[in-house]
Write an enzyme that holds these catalytic residues in place. Sequence first.
Site, PDB file in Angstrom:
ATOM      1  N   HIS A 461       0.831  -1.210   0.000  1.00 36.71           N
ATOM      2  CA  HIS A 461       0.000   0.000   0.000  1.00 36.71           C
ATOM      3  C   HIS A 461       0.860   1.251   0.000  1.00 36.71           C
ATOM      4  O   HIS A 461       0.485   2.280  -0.559  1.00 36.71           O
ATOM      5  CB  HIS A 461      -0.933  -0.017   1.214  1.00 36.71           C
ATOM      6  N   GLU A 698      -9.648  -4.497 -29.689  1.00 38.54           N
ATOM      7  CA  GLU A 698      -8.971  -5.061 -28.523  1.00 38.54           C
ATOM      8  C   GLU A 698      -8.587  -6.519 -28.711  1.00 38.54           C
ATOM      9  O   GLU A 698      -7.814  -7.061 -27.928  1.00 38.54           O
ATOM     10  CB  GLU A 698      -9.874  -4.942 -27.292  1.00 38.54           C
TER      11      GLU A 698
END
Length: 837
Positions: A461, A698
């Site tokens: 984090h 894509e």
Amino acid sequence: MGTSAPRLDILAPLSGWLVPLDSVPDPVFAGKMVGDGISLDPTSGSLLAPVSGVVSNLHPAHHALTITTAEGVEVMVHVGIDTVMLKGEGFFPLIEQGQQVSAGQPVIDFDLDLVGRKAASLLTQIIITNGETVARMQPATGMVDAGKNVVLSLQLANGKDVLQVVVGEPQLSADITIGNPAGLHARPAAVFASKAKSFGSDIQLLLDGKEANAKSVVAIMGLATKFGDKVRVRAQGDDAAVAIAELTQLLNDRCGEKADEAPLAPAAAPAAAQQQDSDTQLAGVGASPGIAIGRIVHHRLQEFDVPEQGKGANVEQQAFARATEEAAAQLDLVKAQLTDPAKQAILSMHQELLQDPDLLAQTYTGLADGKSAAWSWRAAFSAYSARLEAQDNALLRERANDIRDVGRRVLALLAGVKQASLELPAGSILIAEDLAPSDTASLDPSKVMGFCTRTGGATSHVAILARSLGIPAICGISQSALKLPEGLQVILNGNEGTLAIAPTAEDLAAAEQEIARLAERRAAEAKSSMQPAATSDGVRIDVVANIRNAADAREAVAKGAEGVGLLRSEFLFDNRDTAPTEQEQAAEYCAVAEALGKDRPLVVRTLDVGGDKPLSYLPLPKEDNPFLGLRGIRVSLDRPDLLRTQLRAILQAAPLTKLHIMFPMVASLEELRAAKAILAEEQAAAGAADVKVGIMVEVPSAAVLAARFAPEVDFFSIGTNDLTQYVLAMDRGHPQLAKQADALHPAVLAMIALTCEGARAHGKWVGVCGGLASDERAAPLLVGIGVTELSASTPAVASVKATLSRWSLAECQQLAKEVLALSTATDVRHYLNQHAR
């Protein structure tokens, strides 16, 4: 004459002191969620059957069993608190499930010393789990001897009624496959535990013979689940069936986690860094990119001097409750100052830990033993963080830092010590053994040039927050960094993961020159960002932005974007229990259109979700490979009601801007035609004629067949992120393959070239809205291949426009010719770096 109600005496299964159940430091037992009864602080280590009957349940960890009497009364004995975590260590069952036993018969032996040292508490609960069979319960008090003294006297309900009572067995779900790429790490564990807490039943999460309190984040993380693991939910209580159904669905929905939100497990430990330590530099893992020059400031965690003995259980409990409440309020204040949802989510998880039942249970055990709140809390969070650090899962090891962060925040409040804030001088390079995520979130980028931590990795984090703040950072730095002298001037390279600790005058001058050059260049680019994007010979190229909402649109326009090349409509569908209404969607689309005005283009991509990006209210079948299953347009065609609602809402923005509608993940002409047919019907009903229609490129089939798609669309937009992973068969989120999944791979560039060639033959334009469009080095290459629109992230708009202005179209085309002849992504990047302007 009436018949007296039958009685049943429960004998002491162990010798020791009796303790009221509501004082047990475990909210499940104290709250009597499992049932009513009494607790016992044992002095003996051989558990005796408290009643005669059948062993109806023997826990796999052998720390608990249930005996059902002839009268139908279920008596559970649970040795210790949190003893399930011992996984049977120190317990030796003497009986088997289903066996008939007599009161006073030895059923489980356990190592009193070992369990006492390793478990949260030895307090043993004697519980009546089916309370409806009991009319009245009288608990004993004081000291008892095993097998001799009565601990509970029961007056049973009418005998006839008792016989009609069906013995309540725990309910068990079917196997549930963990779909979270990183398993149930901190955030999905917090979501699951929060939902479990809404039920009164006792709920356990089971995995391969292990089980965890489903209401505990740390217990769930302690299971160390992985992607693909099979788990089951077991519940016992009045709402058990509902709990199992809803928690099963929550797990199937990956606790709301999208594939691109899941943190990546580190591919290697910090010791495997490519760079090596030397006399002039220290190496770690590049956690946040950038180069910084500054002077070392060491940040060492405060030591708290806390008393072991408390001032009484009530006093300490009140102090602990106040501290956790104040800690939660502090986190609310920090969250209020943040705008990044990712950073807010991390702190929300910290708040969830403050209410974690396992952490609270271990703390209350200390309080029951006469320890102070600070001493008990420190022991609890230290034990759990150590347990996570011992896991094989590297991601869970990194989450131990979050527990310590929350733990120290509460500890400081209990100790009456104000936590030292990171008020650092300008030009600081922060060095720390560990840096709390909440501290990282409050760093001032104008003063902190960069930081290095001894612990953590690129997925921690701390690293996530550093990248969001734009602060260069290194995690897993050499231990030697902690011994560097305060004030030493260093050069931190977050790209390479190196800290130059003995820079020469030439090194410093070169770094300063590079930093200054980049800063000057960025400032100049920002000043000219409102100029129309064009090559040096005046060929116009549309440089637009990728956005999520109207606020993003206003920011993009202010920073030079000439429109929106990708409005991700998913933001309207995320984080809610039901699909947005047509009115809700229309309001948002119109707000974006108004922010752009009538002269700028707006390209809206229809809903792009699927098995890898689930929505809680849109159940999709479990798929072995969701990337190859129901995604993008396939989901919309499978749910035409959602597609029609969205199209009607989008069309309401048509009078306000130059509207374009784009369908995602189109692989075949059949899919395109089906979607266009629905759009045509809605257009006719709305009277919106002047709307352009395009597709995302894509998947390879769309690129290869571009010439066949071109007559039926107005434009193409290439999503280079997904295109790369499908062309190279590499998951761009894979911890080991992510670096190889490069959009500058010659195969991906060839697909872009094929798309441009097919479009050009029919006079259609091609844009790029993937990550490659934000890479200023790639901009002239893409234009040379034939791309005429680049939809970049807002911060990259100015630099992309400035780069294009330094190249003529002919030069771009020559660059493309030379690059398309190269054989590897490394060659391409090297070539582009050499020719960068």
